[in-house]
Enzyme design. Structure first.
Site, short mmCIF file in Angstrom:
data_model
loop_
_atom_site.label_atom_id
_atom_site.label_comp_id
_atom_site.label_asym_id
_atom_site.label_seq_id
_atom_site.Cartn_x
_atom_site.Cartn_y
_atom_site.Cartn_z
CE LYS A 1 43.82 41.08 33.56
NZ LYS A 1 44.34 39.69 33.57
C1 LIG Z 1 43.59 38.57 33.30
C2 LIG Z 1 44.35 37.35 32.90
C3 LIG Z 1 43.76 36.30 32.16
C4 LIG Z 1 42.29 36.32 31.77
O1 LIG Z 1 41.98 37.32 30.83
P1 LIG Z 1 40.46 37.77 30.56
O2 LIG Z 1 40.55 38.89 29.60
O3 LIG Z 1 39.91 38.17 31.90
O4 LIG Z 1 39.75 36.59 30.00
C5 LIG Z 1 44.56 35.24 31.78
N1 LIG Z 1 45.86 35.18 32.12
C6 LIG Z 1 46.48 36.16 32.83
C7 LIG Z 1 47.91 36.02 33.18
C8 LIG Z 1 45.74 37.28 33.25
O5 LIG Z 1 46.35 38.25 33.97
#
Ligand SMILES: *Cc1c(COP(=O)(O)O)cnc(C)c1O
Length: 463
Positions: free
Chosen positions: A112
């Site tokens: 993220k």
């Molecule tokens: C947010 C997240 C996901 C999922 O990602 P999306 O874009 O919501 O599908 C997977 N793994 C981790 C570690 C995350 O923080």
């Protein structure tokens, strides 16, 4: 570039407006009016370029009219300068035709950061031009909140408030990443309730229009188009490193809200030769079931060892549904209403065929996730985080002649309990944040009460 709503009843916006707005006024999500299409030569020309230069070229057509190259270049540079790896998103080989794309070298050790660091810079630049101030309020089960705090800490025209559930659902690393930044504009709020309560209070604040206008509330959750866009970049850098456009690649993406895998779909629509895009879910498998059965039906959330994928409704799925229905906002809108009011809907035959052409899917149970962490470690020496392990488990069922890239979405040290349970060893934090456990924490305990929360935010914002 203009952006239109998936529900067809909100005005079209510029990139900057879509970024600052988040959710469209008709309840829909903004998508580009058209996806730019690249030639094989344009893609081949990306080979060997720094991550930041690829980012500039990918972003350019989507931000046209809002940011020039000269404005964008320093923002991209600042967004990624704090990453702990010069490649930003390096590849590592797991097996003969299977690669991991490491997306956890950012400041909070999860993918993220790629989107949040960039949106922090872009919003800051937009606010500097308009002279405005905004209040960002977010709800998190862990990764989004820390990434948002890292991105906005110390910025002069933004206050950031993050609501997270008190108690053990947020890991200690995740909590400390939210509570240890010392800047005055950062407010970590531990709410007496679960993640659903955090999200419900956030929604209440957005629906209180007087409050919303008074503090100039803005959102940075995963439906924000700018976040999706930032994630398109690493599909290009990794595919080109493995030989695209001259040979195709496939991706497996651990998925919750469908933001990350939707970015892969955008890259494919732009012309990147992606053979298969595989959606990997944990036991909360609404997306896998939708693709297999053609019906989307809510089921309760069962907490898992990959908590960032514990979702009931996958908000970005609406974007691909809109395309699957030939960009018909009325049909998309009706299906989303059925999901909210009746708990589900059947995807039309043609739309379902479109989705199955674009995506494969699979799920990993809790035992399969743990076993994959242990097995991968024994076979390769790599320690996977539980989300990445869900991806690797599902990818292994889709290996073939085309190189497979599985997205490694978080660093194992972010989920030390699950990793220790699977391997017997506790993964250490990278050295650049080894003092996380020594830094002082700053957190405000808040009740699950809208009026009390609003009073608190107003007192901090006007201070
Ligand atoms: C947010 C997240 C996901 C999922 O990602 P999306 O874009 O919501 O599908 C997977 N793994 C981790 C570690 C995350 O923080």
């Amino acid at each position: 570039m203009r952006y239109v709503s998936t529900r067809g009843r909100a005005p079209s916006l510029s990139f900057e407006e879509a970024m600052m707005t988040g959710l469209a006024r008709d309840g829909g999500l903004y998508v580009p009016e058209e996806i730019p299409s690249w030639s094989a030569e344009e893609i081949a020309a990306l080979a060997g370029l720094p991550y930041e230069e690829v980012a500039l070229r990918v972003l350019r057509p989507f931000v046209a009219g809002s940011f020039t190259d000269d404005q964008l270049r320093p923002l991209i540079a600042r967004a990624y300068e704090g990453f702990g790896h010069p490649a930003r998103a390096p590849l590592r080989q797991l097996a003969p035709n299977h690669f991991l794309l490491e997306l956890f070298h950012g400041p909070t050790l999860a993918f993220k950061d790629f989107a949040m660091q960039l949106i922090g810079q872009l919003m800051q630049a937009a606010l500097a031009r308009s002279g405005e101030r905004i209040t960002i309020v977010g709800a998190t089960s862990g990764d989004t909140g820390s990434a948002a705090i890292e991105a906005f800490r110390g910025l002069s025209n933004v206050d950031v408030f993050i609501l997270f559930p008190s108690g053990p659902r947020v890991s200690e690393v995740q909590r400390r990443q939210m509570t240890t930044p010392g800047e005055d504009n950062v407010h970590a709020l531990s709410l007496d309730g679960d993640f659903d309560a955090c999200q419900a209070r956030l929604k209440d604040m957005f629906n209180d229009h007087a409050f919303r206008d008074r503090v100039r509330l803005a959102g940075v959750n995963s439906i924000n188009w700018a976040r999706v866009l930032a994630q398109v970049v690493y599909y290009f850098t990794s595919a080109v490193a493995l030989g695209a456009p001259h040979r195709p690649v496939s991706f497996t993406v651990p998925t919750g809200n469908f933001g990350d895998v939707f970015a892969g779909y955008v890259a494919k629509r732009m012309g990147l030769p992606i053979d298969r895009l595989v959606v990997a879910t944990n036991q909360n498998d609404i997306l896998h079931r939708t693709l297999q059965t053609g019906e989307q039906r809510k089921a309760g959330v069962t907490p898992s060892i990959s908590p960032s994928m514990d979702i009931q409704v996958s908000s970005n799925f609406e974007r691909v549904l809109f395309d699957a229905y030939g960009r018909d906002g009325d049909v998309t809108s009706a299906q989303m209403r059925a999901l909210a009011e009746e708990g589900g809907f059947a995807v039309g035959q043609g739309a379902w065929e479109y989705l199955r052409e674009q995506f494969d899917s699979g799920r990993a149970s809790e035992d399969e996730t743990s076993a994959t962490i242990a097995r991968t470690r024994a076979a390769t020496g790599e320690t996977l985080c539980p989300h990445t392990a869900v991806g690797v488990h599902v990818a292994e069922a889709h290996l073939g002649a085309v190189p497979m890239i599985t997205l490694a979405t978080a660093h194992p040290a972010k989920f030390p309990d699950a990793v220790e349970a699977a391997t017997g060893d506790r993964p250490p934090l990278p050295s650049r944040m080894a003092d996380l456990y020594d830094r002082p924490e700053r957190v405000t305990d808040v009740p699950d009460d809208l009026a009390a929360l609003q009073d608190l935010i107003l007192s901090k914002v006007s201070a």
